[in-house]
Design a protein around this motif. Structure first.
Motif, PDB file in Angstrom:
ATOM      1  N   TYR A 221      84.618  70.120  10.413  1.00  0.00           N
ATOM      2  CA  TYR A 221      85.920  69.504  10.665  1.00  0.00           C
ATOM      3  C   TYR A 221      85.794  67.997  10.516  1.00  0.00           C
ATOM      4  O   TYR A 221      84.756  67.414  10.856  1.00  0.00           O
ATOM      5  CB  TYR A 221      86.427  69.870  12.068  1.00  0.00           C
ATOM      6  N   TRP A 222      86.836  67.370  10.017  1.00  0.00           N
ATOM      7  CA  TRP A 222      86.771  65.951   9.679  1.00  0.00           C
ATOM      8  C   TRP A 222      88.072  65.233  10.035  1.00  0.00           C
ATOM      9  O   TRP A 222      89.148  65.839  10.102  1.00  0.00           O
ATOM     10  CB  TRP A 222      86.473  65.766   8.199  1.00  0.00           C
TER      11      TRP A 222
ATOM     12  N   VAL B 188      91.168  64.375   1.241  1.00  0.00           N
ATOM     13  CA  VAL B 188      90.803  65.756   1.526  1.00  0.00           C
ATOM     14  C   VAL B 188      89.278  65.894   1.400  1.00  0.00           C
ATOM     15  O   VAL B 188      88.639  65.099   0.700  1.00  0.00           O
ATOM     16  CB  VAL B 188      91.529  66.719   0.556  1.00  0.00           C
ATOM     17  N   VAL B 189      88.718  66.885   2.100  1.00  0.00           N
ATOM     18  CA  VAL B 189      87.277  67.149   2.031  1.00  0.00           C
ATOM     19  C   VAL B 189      87.052  68.503   1.363  1.00  0.00           C
ATOM     20  O   VAL B 189      87.655  69.515   1.757  1.00  0.00           O
ATOM     21  CB  VAL B 189      86.630  67.125   3.430  1.00  0.00           C
ATOM     22  N   TYR B 190      86.187  68.503   0.347  1.00  0.00           N
ATOM     23  CA  TYR B 190      85.882  69.725  -0.410  1.00  0.00           C
ATOM     24  C   TYR B 190      84.393  69.743  -0.725  1.00  0.00           C
ATOM     25  O   TYR B 190      83.864  68.814  -1.348  1.00  0.00           O
ATOM     26  CB  TYR B 190      86.713  69.752  -1.693  1.00  0.00           C
ATOM     27  N   ASN B 191      83.712  70.770  -0.231  1.00  0.00           N
ATOM     28  CA  ASN B 191      82.275  70.928  -0.460  1.00  0.00           C
ATOM     29  C   ASN B 191      81.497  69.700   0.008  1.00  0.00           C
ATOM     30  O   ASN B 191      80.669  69.154  -0.714  1.00  0.00           O
ATOM     31  CB  ASN B 191      81.992  71.217  -1.941  1.00  0.00           C
ATOM     32  N   GLN B 192      81.806  69.264   1.243  1.00  0.00           N
ATOM     33  CA  GLN B 192      81.137  68.139   1.903  1.00  0.00           C
ATOM     34  C   GLN B 192      81.268  66.827   1.128  1.00  0.00           C
ATOM     35  O   GLN B 192      80.403  65.946   1.226  1.00  0.00           O
ATOM     36  CB  GLN B 192      79.662  68.461   2.154  1.00  0.00           C
TER      37      GLN B 192
ATOM     38  N   SER C 211      79.910  65.564  20.150  1.00  0.00           N
ATOM     39  CA  SER C 211      78.881  65.681  19.106  1.00  0.00           C
ATOM     40  C   SER C 211      79.419  65.324  17.726  1.00  0.00           C
ATOM     41  O   SER C 211      79.105  65.969  16.722  1.00  0.00           O
ATOM     42  CB  SER C 211      78.301  67.114  19.089  1.00  0.00           C
ATOM     43  N   ASN C 212      80.268  64.318  17.668  1.00  0.00           N
ATOM     44  CA  ASN C 212      80.798  63.902  16.369  1.00  0.00           C
ATOM     45  C   ASN C 212      79.802  63.016  15.633  1.00  0.00           C
ATOM     46  O   ASN C 212      78.916  62.387  16.238  1.00  0.00           O
ATOM     47  CB  ASN C 212      82.107  63.139  16.548  1.00  0.00           C
ATOM     48  N   ILE C 213      79.944  62.981  14.322  1.00  0.00           N
ATOM     49  CA  ILE C 213      79.106  62.133  13.481  1.00  0.00           C
ATOM     50  C   ILE C 213      80.028  61.219  12.686  1.00  0.00           C
ATOM     51  O   ILE C 213      80.909  61.688  11.961  1.00  0.00           O
ATOM     52  CB  ILE C 213      78.249  62.971  12.517  1.00  0.00           C
ATOM     53  N   ASP C 214      79.854  59.890  12.812  1.00  0.00           N
ATOM     54  CA  ASP C 214      80.644  58.929  12.063  1.00  0.00           C
ATOM     55  C   ASP C 214      79.857  58.475  10.841  1.00  0.00           C
ATOM     56  O   ASP C 214      78.721  57.998  10.955  1.00  0.00           O
ATOM     57  CB  ASP C 214      80.986  57.713  12.933  1.00  0.00           C
ATOM     58  N   ILE C 215      80.459  58.641   9.678  1.00  0.00           N
ATOM     59  CA  ILE C 215      79.799  58.288   8.423  1.00  0.00           C
ATOM     60  C   ILE C 215      80.565  57.148   7.776  1.00  0.00           C
ATOM     61  O   ILE C 215      81.782  57.256   7.523  1.00  0.00           O
ATOM     62  CB  ILE C 215      79.742  59.496   7.472  1.00  0.00           C
TER      63      ILE C 215
ATOM     64  N   ALA D  39      85.549  54.838   7.002  1.00  0.00           N
ATOM     65  CA  ALA D  39      84.649  55.790   7.662  1.00  0.00           C
ATOM     66  C   ALA D  39      85.321  57.154   7.782  1.00  0.00           C
ATOM     67  O   ALA D  39      86.551  57.270   7.722  1.00  0.00           O
ATOM     68  CB  ALA D  39      84.251  55.281   9.039  1.00  0.00           C
ATOM     69  N   ILE D  40      84.503  58.191   7.948  1.00  0.00           N
ATOM     70  CA  ILE D  40      84.978  59.541   8.199  1.00  0.00           C
ATOM     71  C   ILE D  40      84.218  60.098   9.397  1.00  0.00           C
ATOM     72  O   ILE D  40      83.000  59.944   9.492  1.00  0.00           O
ATOM     73  CB  ILE D  40      84.806  60.447   6.959  1.00  0.00           C
ATOM     74  N   ARG D  41      84.939  60.703  10.337  1.00  0.00           N
ATOM     75  CA  ARG D  41      84.315  61.325  11.505  1.00  0.00           C
ATOM     76  C   ARG D  41      84.255  62.836  11.287  1.00  0.00           C
ATOM     77  O   ARG D  41      85.265  63.456  10.906  1.00  0.00           O
ATOM     78  CB  ARG D  41      85.099  61.005  12.771  1.00  0.00           C
ATOM     79  N   THR D  42      83.104  63.450  11.542  1.00  0.00           N
ATOM     80  CA  THR D  42      82.922  64.884  11.306  1.00  0.00           C
ATOM     81  C   THR D  42      82.448  65.604  12.568  1.00  0.00           C
ATOM     82  O   THR D  42      81.833  64.997  13.462  1.00  0.00           O
ATOM     83  CB  THR D  42      81.907  65.137  10.172  1.00  0.00           C
ATOM     84  N   TYR D  43      82.740  66.917  12.617  1.00  0.00           N
ATOM     85  CA  TYR D  43      82.306  67.805  13.701  1.00  0.00           C
ATOM     86  C   TYR D  43      81.766  69.078  13.060  1.00  0.00           C
ATOM     87  O   TYR D  43      82.382  69.629  12.135  1.00  0.00           O
ATOM     88  CB  TYR D  43      83.473  68.162  14.626  1.00  0.00           C
ATOM     89  N   THR D  44      80.658  69.548  13.539  1.00  0.00           N
ATOM     90  CA  THR D  44      80.003  70.703  12.915  1.00  0.00           C
ATOM     91  C   THR D  44      80.499  72.040  13.440  1.00  0.00           C
ATOM     92  O   THR D  44      80.008  73.083  13.022  1.00  0.00           O
ATOM     93  CB  THR D  44      78.479  70.622  13.114  1.00  0.00           C
ATOM     94  N   SER D  45      81.449  72.027  14.351  1.00  0.00           N
ATOM     95  CA  SER D  45      82.020  73.288  14.834  1.00  0.00           C
ATOM     96  C   SER D  45      83.432  73.029  15.356  1.00  0.00           C
ATOM     97  O   SER D  45      83.795  71.889  15.696  1.00  0.00           O
ATOM     98  CB  SER D  45      81.161  73.895  15.951  1.00  0.00           C
ATOM     99  N   TYR D  46      84.192  74.119  15.430  1.00  0.00           N
ATOM    100  CA  TYR D  46      85.570  74.013  15.936  1.00  0.00           C
ATOM    101  C   TYR D  46      85.565  73.620  17.416  1.00  0.00           C
ATOM    102  O   TYR D  46      86.408  72.840  17.869  1.00  0.00           O
ATOM    103  CB  TYR D  46      86.267  75.357  15.741  1.00  0.00           C
ATOM    104  N   LYS D  47      84.578  74.129  18.179  1.00  0.00           N
ATOM    105  CA  LYS D  47      84.472  73.807  19.593  1.00  0.00           C
ATOM    106  C   LYS D  47      84.226  72.318  19.791  1.00  0.00           C
ATOM    107  O   LYS D  47      84.859  71.681  20.643  1.00  0.00           O
ATOM    108  CB  LYS D  47      83.346  74.616  20.238  1.00  0.00           C
ATOM    109  N   ASN D  48      83.327  71.759  18.996  1.00  0.00           N
ATOM    110  CA  ASN D  48      83.059  70.322  19.110  1.00  0.00           C
ATOM    111  C   ASN D  48      84.287  69.492  18.745  1.00  0.00           C
ATOM    112  O   ASN D  48      84.553  68.447  19.346  1.00  0.00           O
ATOM    113  CB  ASN D  48      81.891  69.932  18.199  1.00  0.00           C
ATOM    114  N   PHE D  49      85.017  69.976  17.760  1.00  0.00           N
ATOM    115  CA  PHE D  49      86.230  69.258  17.367  1.00  0.00           C
ATOM    116  C   PHE D  49      87.262  69.263  18.499  1.00  0.00           C
ATOM    117  O   PHE D  49      87.851  68.223  18.823  1.00  0.00           O
ATOM    118  CB  PHE D  49      86.825  69.897  16.109  1.00  0.00           C
TER     119      PHE D  49
END
Length: 461
Positions: free
Chosen positions: A233-234, A284-288, A262-266, A247-257
């Motif tokens: 999720y982003w 939009v985000v497609y294939n990371q 546990s977000n990651i800022d890139i 920057a883009i903020r990401t979450y590796t699971s729906y629960k974290n979102f």
């Protein structure tokens, strides 16, 4: 007061006439008992004309009431006429930009929808006022004539729009024939998926404020749209200027979102002065990989979140820097280039001068960003709020109210046909809709709405 005085004068004249009829009767006395004079009178000759008085009184009251009603009606007309004139003048001013746009062939029939509706409503009000008796008949006639002239102006402008109106008329005829050939609408094949045409949208299944706060009205959010990719999720929020992001903020699971943990800022680029920074909310985000309009250019950018590499390619003839933004309710800054994903891959939606500012959308290679195929529509880009693609079908939305949006348009890339009467409405949390895109993985619609992140289920025929 003059009406009451006149009525009272009539009343006095009537009484004097009645008195003149009976007052000249001779009466003679006779002495009785030597010291008393007795007069015999016929009282029937002196009776007060009660019935005539009551009739006259009733006539007087009715006259006064009628005059008061006429006075109120005249006041109503005098009050409404300036209002009508002001509204007609406003409508006339609205037509001026359409005339200029007509000369440049840059307008679309949707621009006339609001004006036609206002003219219809105003005509109805004028008709009601004309049905009321008034001393201002000439003025009302003048207003009515101005109203008719305004309606004729709108009609004439539309009749000269050969490219849009006539082609739309032909299309509707074709579409009607196609629909009549199917006994069940659901059997009609639309797009290049088995899902069919979009039928309806659910109530929001998720709605929460973006993680940066209420001042971030522009941006995008969602889930990685690549089928089979890891769940990701982003969120991308444009900075306070509502123009660029870095920057883009990401979450590796729906629960974290959901829990914002546990977000990651890139970082995409530390400075907005570089051409590879993010411009506008059409991301939009497609294939990371993040796809967006490169800052201050007509280029497409692809940011690989794993390698941090950026690919940028010029999108031929595309408008940028607010040349052709979304503008139905109010112009949405720097929305010239909008990315979308469907079952077929990634698309970019934009407008060009060669297509008179109407929407153009292209299928692009997800790695090299090379344009694979392009479709040109007759949908004026500044007449819509946002767009997205599902199964090779482009859909467009427009503003209905501060709490309601409508999907009204579709373009099928398989048949190259358009429709503008879908009438699919959904609720929203803010007037401004910065980003809408479809995700083929979970078949949801993701919307960035005035700083709120909202998701909807989609229903198909």
């Amino acid at each position: 007061m003059a009406a009451i005085s006149l009525t009272f004068a009539v009343f006095l004249v009537s009484l004097l006439s009645a008195e003149a009829e009976y007052q000249f009767q001779g009466v003679h006395g006779v002495l009785e008992n030597g010291n008393r004079c007795v007069c015999k009178m016929q009282f029937s000759e002196w009776e007060f004309p009660v019935e005539k008085f009551e009739q006259l009184q009733g006539l007087s009251q009715n006259c006064v009431k009628s005059l008061e009603e006429r006075k109120l009606e005249a006041t109503f007309a005098e009050y409404k006429i300036p209002e009508f004139q002001a509204q007609i003048q406003n409508l006339s001013s609205q037509l001026l930009p359409f005339e200029a746009m007509y000369k440049q062939q840059l307008y679309h029939p949707l621009n006339f929808w609001t004006v036609r509706w206002e003219l219809k409503r105003l005509s109805s009000e004028i008709a009601k006022t004309q049905s009321v008796p008034s001393s201002n008949t000439d003025l009302l006639l003048k207003v009515s004539t101005e109203m008719l002239d305004a309606r004729l102006n709108v009609k004439n402008l539309q009749q000269h729009d050969k490219q849009n109106l006539l082609s739309m008329k032909d299309y509707l005829k074709i579409m009607k024939n196609r629909l009549e050939s199917f006994s069940v609408y659901g059997k009609l094949h639309i797009g290049n998926c088995s899902g069919g045409i979009l039928r309806n949208i659910s109530e929001p299944v998720l709605a929460q404020l973006n993680p940066y706060g209420t001042s971030y009205h522009y941006g995008g959010w969602g889930m990685d749209s690549m089928p089979g990719s890891p769940q990701l999720y982003w969120v991308v929020a444009l900075l306070s200027s509502n123009i660029y992001g870095n920057a883009i903020r990401t979450y590796t699971s729906y629960k974290n979102f959901l829990t914002a943990k546990s977000n990651i800022d890139i970082s995409v680029k530390s400075s907005y002065t570089t051409p590879n920074a993010i411009q506008g909310p059409g991301v939009v985000v497609y294939n990371q990989s993040l796809y967006y309009n490169c800052y201050n250019t007509g280029q497409m950018c692809r940011f690989d979140m794993a390698t941090k590499a950026i690919t940028n390619v010029l999108l031929p003839d595309a408008g940028f820097n607010n040349k052709f933004p979304y503008c139905y309710y109010d112009c949405y800054g720097h929305t010239d280039m909008d990315f979308s994903v469907d079952e077929n891959g990634i698309w970019v939606i934009y407008a060009t001068e060669k297509n008179y500012g109407n929407v153009v959308f292209s299928k692009i290679d997800s790695i090299s960003l090379v344009v694979l195929q392009t479709w040109k529509t007759k949908l004026f880009k500044k007449a819509v709020t946002n767009t997205f693609v599902i199964c090779g079908v482009l859909y467009a939305t427009r503003y209905i109210s501060d709490t309601e949006e409508e999907i009204f348009y579709m373009y099928d890339t398989v048949t190259n046909q358009e429709a503008k009467n879908l009438n699919i409405r959904f609720v929203k949390y803010s007037p401004r809709v910065a980003n809408i895109h479809y995700n083929p993985v979970d078949r949801k619609l993701y919307v960035y709405n005035g700083g709120y992140m909202v998701a909807y289920e989609l229903l198909f025929y």
